[in-house]
Design a protein around this motif. Structure first.
Motif, mmCIF file in Angstrom:
data_model
loop_
_atom_site.group_PDB
_atom_site.id
_atom_site.type_symbol
_atom_site.label_atom_id
_atom_site.label_comp_id
_atom_site.label_asym_id
_atom_site.label_seq_id
_atom_site.Cartn_x
_atom_site.Cartn_y
_atom_site.Cartn_z
ATOM 1 N N LEU A 48 0.878 -1.222 0.051
ATOM 2 C CA LEU A 48 0.067 0.048 0.056
ATOM 3 C C LEU A 48 0.848 1.262 -0.050
ATOM 4 O O LEU A 48 2.099 1.127 0.607
ATOM 5 N N GLY A 49 0.562 2.390 -0.758
ATOM 6 C CA GLY A 49 1.261 3.704 -0.819
ATOM 7 C C GLY A 49 1.376 4.299 0.601
ATOM 8 O O GLY A 49 1.476 5.647 0.183
ATOM 9 N N THR A 50 1.744 3.835 1.702
ATOM 10 C CA THR A 50 2.050 4.394 2.855
ATOM 11 C C THR A 50 3.548 4.792 2.619
ATOM 12 O O THR A 50 4.297 4.420 1.838
ATOM 13 N N PRO A 51 3.912 5.461 3.663
ATOM 14 C CA PRO A 51 5.505 5.674 3.713
ATOM 15 C C PRO A 51 6.322 4.603 3.594
ATOM 16 O O PRO A 51 7.378 4.543 2.648
ATOM 17 N N ASN A 52 5.981 3.464 4.218
ATOM 18 C CA ASN A 52 6.845 2.256 4.304
ATOM 19 C C ASN A 52 6.523 1.400 2.851
ATOM 20 O O ASN A 52 7.435 1.092 2.377
ATOM 21 N N GLY A 53 5.449 1.568 2.189
ATOM 22 C CA GLY A 53 5.133 1.224 1.034
ATOM 23 C C GLY A 53 6.033 1.800 -0.307
ATOM 24 O O GLY A 53 6.410 1.198 -1.097
ATOM 25 N N GLN A 54 5.849 2.988 -0.012
ATOM 26 C CA GLN A 54 6.709 3.962 -1.167
ATOM 27 C C GLN A 54 8.098 3.644 -1.092
ATOM 28 O O GLN A 54 8.664 3.678 -2.446
ATOM 29 N N LYS A 55 8.776 3.327 0.018
ATOM 30 C CA LYS A 55 10.106 2.841 -0.152
ATOM 31 C C LYS A 55 10.527 1.888 -1.142
ATOM 32 O O LYS A 55 11.312 1.978 -1.705
ATOM 33 N N VAL A 56 9.698 0.785 -1.280
ATOM 34 C CA VAL A 56 9.845 -0.369 -1.982
ATOM 35 C C VAL A 56 9.789 -0.130 -3.517
ATOM 36 O O VAL A 56 10.109 -0.213 -4.624
ATOM 37 N N THR A 57 8.290 0.578 -3.592
ATOM 38 C CA THR A 57 8.032 1.112 -5.188
ATOM 39 C C THR A 57 9.090 2.167 -5.624
ATOM 40 O O THR A 57 9.397 1.974 -6.739
ATOM 41 N N ILE A 58 9.491 3.054 -4.796
ATOM 42 C CA ILE A 58 10.767 4.098 -5.185
ATOM 43 C C ILE A 58 11.926 3.148 -5.621
ATOM 44 O O ILE A 58 12.533 3.502 -6.621
ATOM 45 N N MET A 59 12.094 2.158 -4.881
ATOM 46 C CA MET A 59 13.419 1.380 -5.127
ATOM 47 C C MET A 59 13.435 0.682 -6.393
ATOM 48 O O MET A 59 14.077 0.745 -7.337
ATOM 49 N N PHE A 60 12.042 0.040 -6.902
ATOM 50 C CA PHE A 60 12.009 -0.590 -8.022
ATOM 51 C C PHE A 60 11.992 0.318 -9.189
ATOM 52 O O PHE A 60 12.850 0.130 -10.316
ATOM 53 N N GLU A 61 11.396 1.688 -9.044
ATOM 54 C CA GLU A 61 11.513 2.591 -10.048
ATOM 55 C C GLU A 61 12.805 2.973 -10.296
ATOM 56 O O GLU A 61 13.234 3.374 -11.471
ATOM 57 N N GLU A 62 13.564 3.077 -9.293
ATOM 58 C CA GLU A 62 15.110 3.592 -9.324
ATOM 59 C C GLU A 62 15.724 2.436 -10.022
ATOM 60 O O GLU A 62 16.510 3.015 -10.879
ATOM 61 N N LEU A 63 15.661 1.347 -9.740
ATOM 62 C CA LEU A 63 16.165 0.262 -10.621
ATOM 63 C C LEU A 63 15.917 0.202 -12.044
ATOM 64 O O LEU A 63 16.891 0.005 -12.607
ATOM 65 N N LEU A 64 14.767 0.505 -12.204
ATOM 66 C CA LEU A 64 14.270 0.279 -13.705
ATOM 67 C C LEU A 64 14.725 1.655 -14.351
ATOM 68 O O LEU A 64 15.173 1.544 -15.319
#
Length: 282
Positions: free
Chosen positions: A50-66
């Motif tokens: 879920l796009g909470t602060p903790n959830g955003q960490k991981v989706t940001i990481m994936f998008e940074e890797l991509l």
């Protein structure tokens, strides 16, 4: 005058929800409440979040890797509605026995690997792809220290300040003052560090910045806990503001922070880059 003091019983028992916006998500026991299998997509990584602060960490990481050209980091991001109790379904609990988002299945090998807790997921991905985590011993230790610092501060900011300031059924001076003081101390720690360094771990952008922006970013954008940024005078932390503007302008950050969120300008589920592209180009 009403007596607002509380005398704890000798043995605490759970006999009622404690009130507040997120009361139904809290209980003193673990384990699933119902059977519910999780969906699976076609990508190597299956994220349930879920796009909470903790959830955003991981989706940001994936998008940074991509964004860094690592196509093997393709992922499906499935929304877990904590208000509906999705985190207590049997499928989710099998990945994260703590029933908290985010939870990840790494399906890139012969057998899926489960990873839970946002910091553990960031380290797993950073090590797997060799990005955003220094390898030199001293630099790695510095990065890991700031990552663990962020992990330790999140409950103070969210469950402490955020809860009593914005979500508790009644507002009381003592807990708000207590957690406001500690949250401001946390921002001051970061502000002093960023007065001497471009990023938290030094000159390089790392998972420590990704993790911290997940929580600090909402304050810096002015949308954390109603008017929490004004109450805490967040604009007064000039070095944090400078850092936040730089990090917030990164392509991966802008894409990652809108995933697994409802509403205009957000992406409920992410299954390809086109899902985010469609929203950002609208």
């Amino acid at each position: 005058m009403t007596d607002l003091t509380y005398t704890p019983p000798k043995v605490w028992t759970w006999d009622a929800e404690n009130g507040g916006q997120w009361a139904k998500t809290n209980r003193p026991i673990s384990g699933p409440t119902h059977d519910k299998e999780l969906p699976r997509g076609d990508h190597p990584f299956q994220l349930y979040s879920l796009g909470t602060p903790n959830g955003q960490k991981v989706t940001i990481m994936f998008e940074e890797l991509l964004a860094a050209g690592i196509s093997d980091a393709e992922y499906d991001a499935w929304l877990i509605s904590i208000g509906d109790g999705d985190q207590f379904g049997s499928g989710f609990v099998s990945i994260n026995p703590n029933s908290k988002i985010p939870a990840l299945l790494d399906c890139s090998g012969d057998e899926p690997i489960r990873i839970f807790e946002s910091g553990a997921i960031l380290v797993h991905l950073a090590e797997k792809f060799g990005k955003f985590l220094p390898t030199a011993p001293a630099a790695r230790a510095e990065c890991m220290s700031w990552l663990m610092w962020q992990m330790s501060t999140a409950p103070v900011i969210g469950g402490g300040f955020g809860h009593f300031y914005a979500y508790a059924p009644e507002k009381y001076e003592y807990p708000i003052n207590r957690y406001a003081m500690e949250t401001k101390r946390i921002f001051d720690v970061a502000d002093r560090r960023l007065a001497e360094n471009r990023y938290l771990a030094g000159d390089e952008y790392t998972i420590a910045d990704i993790a911290t922006y997940g929580w600090f970013g909402a304050f810096l954008r002015g949308d954390a806990y109603e008017d929490g940024a004004t109450f805490l005078d967040i604009p007064g932390y000039k070095n944090v503001v400078r850092w936040g503007e730089e990090v917030g302008n990164r392509k991966g950050v802008q894409r990652g922070r809108i995933v697994n969120r409802e509403g205009e300008g957000c992406v409920r589920e992410r299954h390809s880059a086109a899902d985010i592209d469609a929203v950002l180009s609208a």
